[in-house]
Design an enzyme around this catalytic site. Structure first.
Site: not given
Ligand code: NAD
Length: 301
Positions: A99, A174
């Protein structure tokens, strides 16, 4: 559609790992990567094929999926030395499912297309549960040509894929969703706070409101958690703040006033100041409890 394509999945957090697993379960060849050693180890332990050299992986990928925290992370993956422009072959399609900013998304899409790399913005709704169950709702922007090429990848993670229009319209959808959800939560908090102050039983209040014009998904699904004082996430307050900021940035860039979204963002910032960033977004009710100096929840959670 061949099934021997290499799908590189970057970002193995709470959403990315189950999403990558569902692509693999659909019989597609996925190789996963995260910048964190720990995340790669956990993904390996969960049964995913994990790559340690991201440049090499991107060099042979046919499809790249990113599920990263925020706009700068996706910008780095597109423009950085370890990124798609520097390493992917022309013809690769990049699906960004994070997002992030709709405005930046259009720029990233243009830069990718100029390098011969397809771009699809496909943020999701449905949370960790939807990610685990392959039941996400995906809001997709991009050309039909590129969306057709990756339809099987998206279907492997989703209960619904809605094609919204050109690049950027997925992220635009979104942020509209996130603004609407936050204001809905605020509306339920205000009704519950007033109800509590007037001595109304909140379970009965919720039941009555569900039958009328105030009925909503939030009232139905998050109302019980507010009443029970259950602050667990769900969707974390820190992410709600991030998404409201993205929505308000896009609004400002287009001269659109969003007074209700601005107000509810400040209330979520108040929750952050109290160290509540990991609570679920329904725990906005705690801010109302502080404002009115009364308990919405029957039991403190
Ligand atoms: P998270 O922080 O758990 O995971 C993100 C991952 O990306 C981390 O492990 C981080 O190390 C990795 N990362 C960062 N830079 C990177 C790179 N250059 N290459 C490879 N990996 C890299 O986040 P999440 O909760 O999984 O959310 C991810 C996205 O989805 C966000 O934008 C969030 O807003 C969206 N989202 C989350 C939810 C939820 O309920 N958690 C729901 C809908 C949307």
């Amino acid at each position: 559609m061949t099934t021997d394509r290499c799908i590189a999945f970057l970002g193995l957090g709470v959403m990315g790992t189950p999403m990558a697993r569902n692509i693999a379960r659909a019989g597609l060849h996925v190789e996963a990567y995260d910048v964190l050693d720990k995340a790669r180890d956990q993904a390996r332990a969960s049964g995913l094929t994990v790559a340690d050299d991201v440049r090499e992986l991107l060099g042979r990928a046919d499809v790249v999926v990113t599920m990263l925290p925020n706009t700068p992370h996706v910008e780095a993956v597109v423009h950085g030395a370890d990124g798609t422009l520097a390493n992917c072959r022309p013809g690769t399609v990049h699906i960004d499912m994070s997002s992030i900013s709709p405005v930046t998304t259009r720029e990233l899409g243009e830069a990718s297309l100029s390098a011969g790399i397809g771009y699809v913005d496909a943020p999701v709704s449905g949370g960790v549960k939807g990610a685990r169950e392959g039941a996400l709702s995906i809001m997709a922007g991009g050309s039909d040509e590129h969306l057709d090429q990756v339809a099987d990848v998206l279907d492997a993670m989703a209960a619904r894929v809605t094609r919204m229009g050109p690049i950027g319209t997925g992220q635009a959808t979104k942020v509209c969703n996130q603004v609407g959800v936050a204001i809905n939560i605020q509306a339920v908090c205000e009704a519950f706070t007033l109800g509590r102050a007037l001595g109304v039983d909140l379970d009965k209040l919720r039941e009555a409101l569900l039958g009328g014009a105030t009925s909503s998904w939030v009232l139905e699904n998050l109302g019980p958690q507010m009443i029970a004082g259950d602050d667990s996430a769900g969707f974390r307050i820190a992410l709600q703040v991030k998404d409201l900021r993205l929505g308000l940035e896009a609004a400002q860039a287009n001269n659109v006033p969003l007074p209700a979204a601005s107000g509810v963002l400040d209330m979520y910032v108040e929750a952050m100041a109290h160290g509540e960033e990991s609570n679920g977004n329904q725990a906005l009710s705690r801010v109302y409890e502080r404002l009115a100096n009364l308990q919405i929840a029957e039991t403190a959670g």
